[in-house]
Design an enzyme around this catalytic site. Structure first.
Site, short mmCIF file in Angstrom:
data_model
loop_
_atom_site.label_atom_id
_atom_site.label_comp_id
_atom_site.label_asym_id
_atom_site.label_seq_id
_atom_site.Cartn_x
_atom_site.Cartn_y
_atom_site.Cartn_z
N ARG A 55 1.28 -0.96 0.01
CA ARG A 55 -0.12 -0.17 0.12
C ARG A 55 0.76 1.38 -0.22
O ARG A 55 0.51 2.42 -0.54
CB ARG A 55 -1.10 0.07 1.26
N TYR A 108 -15.98 16.15 -14.54
CA TYR A 108 -16.46 15.22 -14.43
C TYR A 108 -17.94 14.69 -13.56
O TYR A 108 -17.99 15.33 -12.79
CB TYR A 108 -14.87 14.12 -14.14
N ASP A 180 -6.83 18.38 -13.51
CA ASP A 180 -7.55 16.91 -14.68
C ASP A 180 -6.77 17.09 -15.52
O ASP A 180 -8.07 17.56 -16.36
CB ASP A 180 -8.99 16.96 -14.28
N LYS A 205 -8.81 6.06 -18.72
CA LYS A 205 -9.18 5.86 -20.11
C LYS A 205 -7.56 6.61 -21.38
O LYS A 205 -7.62 4.99 -21.45
CB LYS A 205 -9.14 7.24 -19.70
#
Ligand SMILES: *Cc1c(COP(=O)(O)O)cnc(C)c1O
Length: 395
Positions: A55, A108, A180, A205
C-alpha cells in the site's frame, strides 16, 4: 530452488539469472522482507531505498508513476487505484473543514458529485464556475478559498478552460490550481508548464487505453505538497494494485501512437459529420467553428483530442435509432478505449439534471459524445454516415 530445509513454505533465495527480463516483472508481493532491524532502520530513514508494504509503494506503481512523471515534467507523482482516487486525494487530502473550493462547472460527473454532496458534509464549502471565464471564477473566490479544480477540456461539450488566466489568478490570490488532464493528456497539454500546482489523471482512459484497468495519478509541483498527497493516499488506501499498474504500463507503451491515430481520425470525423444533413452541429475544439477555437489552438500545441461531440437532428427516437445502426461501436460510458465508444449524456452522465439544466448546457436528446478509437478511418466515417442517415431519414 535450493534451500537448506526443504520444508520451508517460501522458497529462498529466488532463482538467479545473469540476464534480465525485458518486460517489467509483475510484483504482487504485499510485503517485503528485510535482513535485520538495522537494515529496516536504514530504509525508513531514507538512507537506502526499499519497499516495505505494497500500500505504501511497490515496483509496478513506481514504474507507472515514473513514466507519467516524465510525460508531465514533474517528480514524485502517486499512482492511485482510480482517477477518482486521485481526485479524492486532492480534495480530501488537502482541504479541511472551513475551507472553500471552486470547481469547474462541467467537471467529470463524480468529481461534481464530490463537490456537491461529500465536501459540504465535511464542512468544506464549494462553488462551481465556468473555467473559461476567469472573471466568473474570480467572483467566486472567498477569503477561505484554498483550491480551484478544473479540466482543460470539459466533458461532454469540449469547452476549453482559460488555464493561463486561471493560473495567474490563483497565483495572485495564493490559491492552489489543480488540473484534471484526463481528456487532453500530456501529449496535447502539460498543465505544470502553464502554472498548475497539481495535475490529476484517470489513467483508465487514454493512457492505459484498453478499457481493462482502472488507475489514476496525482502529482504536485511543490515537493511538500506532493508528500502530503502521497501520505494521504497511503493512509486512506487510495494506492494501486501491482497487477493494475503492470497492465497500465503495457498500455502506456503505445499511448503516443494511439493518441496520434485517434486524434487524426477524430479531426476527420468532425469534418465529416459537419457535412451530413442529419447532423445539427459538431463540436471539436480544433474546428474553426468551435467557440473556443483560438484558445484551443494556442493551448493544445496544435494537437487535437480524440473526443468529438455532435447533435443529431431529432430527439430520443433518433438517438435510439443511431446507436442501433452504429454497428460495431460500443454505446458505453467511457472514453479512450482502442475501440470507438459513444456516450449519450441525456441518458447517462447528465441524466440527473432537469431537461432545463441540460438545455442550458446544450445537451439535447440528440447529443452524442464520441471517443474516437483506432478503427480504420475511412471505415469509421462510413459507419457514422450510415448510422446518421438511418437515424434521421430524409434529412
Ligand atoms: C473518468 C474520469 C475520471 C475518473 O477516473 P476513474 O479512473 O474512472 O475513476 C476523472 N476525471 C475525468 C475527466 C474522467 O474522464
Amino acid at each position: 530452488m535450493k534451500n537448506s530445509r526443504g520444508s520451508l513454505v517460501r522458497p529462498h533465495p529466488l532463482p538467479e539469472s545473469a540476464s534480465r527480463p525485458v518486460v517489467t516483472p509483475l510484483s504482487p508481493s504485499v510485503v517485503y522482507a528485510s535482513d535485520t532491524p538495522d537494515a529496516l532502520d536504514a530504509q525508513y530513514e531514507g538512507r537506502v531505498h526499499g519497499y516495505t508494504y505494497s500500500r505504501e509503494g511497490h515496483p509496478n506503481a513506481d514504474v507507472v508513476a515514473a513514466r507519467l512523471d516524465g510525460m508531465e515534467g514533474v517528480a514524485g507523482g502517486v499512482v492511485t487505484g482510480s482517477g477518482m482516487a486521485a481526485v479524492s486525494a486532492v480534495l480530501l487530502g488537502l482541504l479541511k473543514a472551513g475551507d472553500h473550493v471552486i470547481g469547474g462547472n462541467q467537471l467529470y460527473g463524480r468529481s461534481l458529485r464530490m463537490m456537491k454532496e461529500d465536501l459540504p458534509r465535511l464542512d468544506i464549502a464549494t462553488s462551481l464556475a465556468d473555467p473559461g471565464d476567469v472573471k466568473a471564477v474570480e467572483a467566486a473566490i472567498r477569503p477561505e478559498t484554498k483550491l480551484i479544480l478544473v479540466e482543460a477540456v470539459s466533458n461532454p461539450t469540449l469547452r476549453v478552460a482559460d488555464i493561463d488566466g486561471l493560473a495567474k489568478l490563483a497565483k495572485d490570490r495564493g490559491i492552489l490550481l489543480a488540473v484534471d488532464n484526463t481528456f487532453t493528456t500530456p501529449r496535447a497539454f502539460r498543465p505544470f508548464e502553464h502554472g498548475a500546482d497539481i495535475v490529476i489523471h484517470s489513467i483508465t482512459k487514454l493512457l492505459a487505453g484498453h478499457s481493462d484497468v482502472m488507475l489514476g495519478w496525482v502529482a504536485a509541483k511543490d515537493p511538500a505538497l506532493a508528500q502530503r498527497l502521497r501520505v494521504f493516499s497511503v493512509t486512506a488506501g487510495l494506492t494501486a494494485s501491482p497487477f493494475d499498474c503492470w497492465l497500465a504500463e503495457r498500455g502506456m507503451l503505445t499511448f503516443d501512437l494511439r493518441f496520434e491515430r485517434a486524434q487524426a481520425t477524430a479531426a476527420a470525423l468532425a469534418d465529416h459529420l459537419a457535412t451530413l444533413p442529419g447532423v445539427k452541429r459538431v463540436i471539436y475544439p480544433m474546428r474553426a467553428d468551435h467557440p473556443d477555437h483560438t484558445r484551443a489552438a494556442a493551448l493544445l500545441q496544435g494537437q487535437g483530442c480524440n473526443m468529438v461531440s455532435f447533435e443529431l437532428k431529432g430527439g430520443r427516437e433518433a438517438a435510439n435509432a443511431f446507436t442501433r445502426a452504429a454497428e460495431g461501436l460500443s454505446f458505453a460510458p467511457t472514453l479512450g478505449d482502442v475501440g470507438t465508444t459513444l456516450s449519450h449524456p441525456a441518458s447517462s452522465s447528465h441524466r440527473a439534471l432537469t431537461p432545463e439544466e441540460r438545455a442550458a448546457l446544450g445537451l439535447s436528446e440528440g447529443f452524442f459524445r464520441v471517443s474516437v478509437g483506432l478503427e480504420e478511418p475511412k471505415a469509421l466515417l462510413a459507419i457514422f454516415a450510415e448510422a446518421v442517415a438511418a437515424a434521421v431519414p430524409g434529412a
